[in-house]
Design a protein around this motif. Structure first.
Motif, mmCIF file in Angstrom:
data_model
loop_
_atom_site.group_PDB
_atom_site.id
_atom_site.type_symbol
_atom_site.label_atom_id
_atom_site.label_comp_id
_atom_site.label_asym_id
_atom_site.label_seq_id
_atom_site.Cartn_x
_atom_site.Cartn_y
_atom_site.Cartn_z
ATOM 1 N N ASP A 39 -39.836 40.654 -2.816
ATOM 2 C CA ASP A 39 -39.590 41.500 -1.649
ATOM 3 C C ASP A 39 -38.863 40.710 -0.565
ATOM 4 O O ASP A 39 -37.868 41.179 -0.004
ATOM 5 N N ASN A 55 -38.627 47.915 9.257
ATOM 6 C CA ASN A 55 -39.994 47.697 9.728
ATOM 7 C C ASN A 55 -39.914 46.913 11.037
ATOM 8 O O ASN A 55 -39.458 45.770 11.051
ATOM 9 N N LYS A 75 -46.290 38.002 4.466
ATOM 10 C CA LYS A 75 -46.752 38.126 3.085
ATOM 11 C C LYS A 75 -47.927 37.184 2.819
ATOM 12 O O LYS A 75 -48.885 37.557 2.134
ATOM 13 N N GLY A 106 -54.012 46.530 -5.278
ATOM 14 C CA GLY A 106 -53.744 47.189 -4.002
ATOM 15 C C GLY A 106 -52.851 46.361 -3.095
ATOM 16 O O GLY A 106 -52.069 46.897 -2.311
ATOM 17 N N LEU A 109 -49.137 46.520 -5.017
ATOM 18 C CA LEU A 109 -48.442 47.802 -5.164
ATOM 19 C C LEU A 109 -47.418 48.082 -4.059
ATOM 20 O O LEU A 109 -46.274 48.434 -4.367
ATOM 21 N N PRO A 110 -47.752 47.924 -2.781
ATOM 22 C CA PRO A 110 -46.735 48.187 -1.758
ATOM 23 C C PRO A 110 -45.508 47.278 -1.879
ATOM 24 O O PRO A 110 -44.376 47.712 -1.640
ATOM 25 N N SER A 111 -45.731 46.024 -2.268
ATOM 26 C CA SER A 111 -44.589 45.116 -2.426
ATOM 27 C C SER A 111 -43.733 45.494 -3.622
ATOM 28 O O SER A 111 -42.504 45.408 -3.563
ATOM 29 N N TRP A 112 -44.353 45.913 -4.729
ATOM 30 C CA TRP A 112 -43.554 46.349 -5.885
ATOM 31 C C TRP A 112 -42.757 47.602 -5.533
ATOM 32 O O TRP A 112 -41.604 47.751 -5.967
ATOM 33 N N ILE A 113 -43.334 48.488 -4.750
ATOM 34 C CA ILE A 113 -42.592 49.679 -4.308
ATOM 35 C C ILE A 113 -41.419 49.252 -3.424
ATOM 36 O O ILE A 113 -40.296 49.736 -3.594
ATOM 37 N N ALA A 114 -41.666 48.313 -2.506
ATOM 38 C CA ALA A 114 -40.595 47.817 -1.644
ATOM 39 C C ALA A 114 -39.498 47.138 -2.459
ATOM 40 O O ALA A 114 -38.302 47.301 -2.165
#
Length: 126
Positions: A39, A55, A75, A106, A109-114
């Motif tokens: 990311d 962001n 991070k 958990g 997941l947000p970092s993989w989406i980013a």
């Protein structure tokens, strides 16, 4: 009467797969760290080709300490909070020891989406 749907066997196989993945916390934390590193790297690439950080907290942190510093602070902070929660969850919520490996998922997941979104944006500009 015979149940020939096969659903219980598939569910058991799926559950075994999930249990296998969740039984490897080092791997889960490594995947979380990898997602966060990617990311930051893809964000840097995007910024270098003219994309903007949307962001506001990340943007201000990048302006203050640079991309690498922002990656370490933001991070690293997220990993530290997640790891603390992972370690403390069984102590504060009895009976959750088997669920604690959901914490690195958990966190990741947000970092993989980013990573997916940022990669798509970078590829659309190149």
């Amino acid at each position: 009467m015979v149940d020939d749907s096969g659903a219980p066997g598939r569910r058991t196989l799926f559950q075994q797969g999930v249990d296998g993945v969740l039984s490897r916390p080092r791997t889960l934390w490594a995947l979380a760290a990898l997602a966060m590193a990617l990311d930051v790297a893809i964000t840097g690439l995007g910024l270098s080709i003219g994309l903007a950080e949307r962001n506001p907290l990340a943007d201000a942190t990048i302006d203050a300490v640079g991309l690498f510093g922002a990656g370490v602070v933001l991070k690293g902070g997220a990993l530290a909070v997640g790891y603390a929660g992972w370690r403390l969850l069984p102590r504060f919520v009895p009976g959750t020891a088997s669920l604690r490996n959901l914490v690195p998922l958990g966190v990741a997941l947000p970092s993989w989406i980013a990573v997916g979104i940022n990669t798509g944006l970078v590829l659309s500009v190149i």
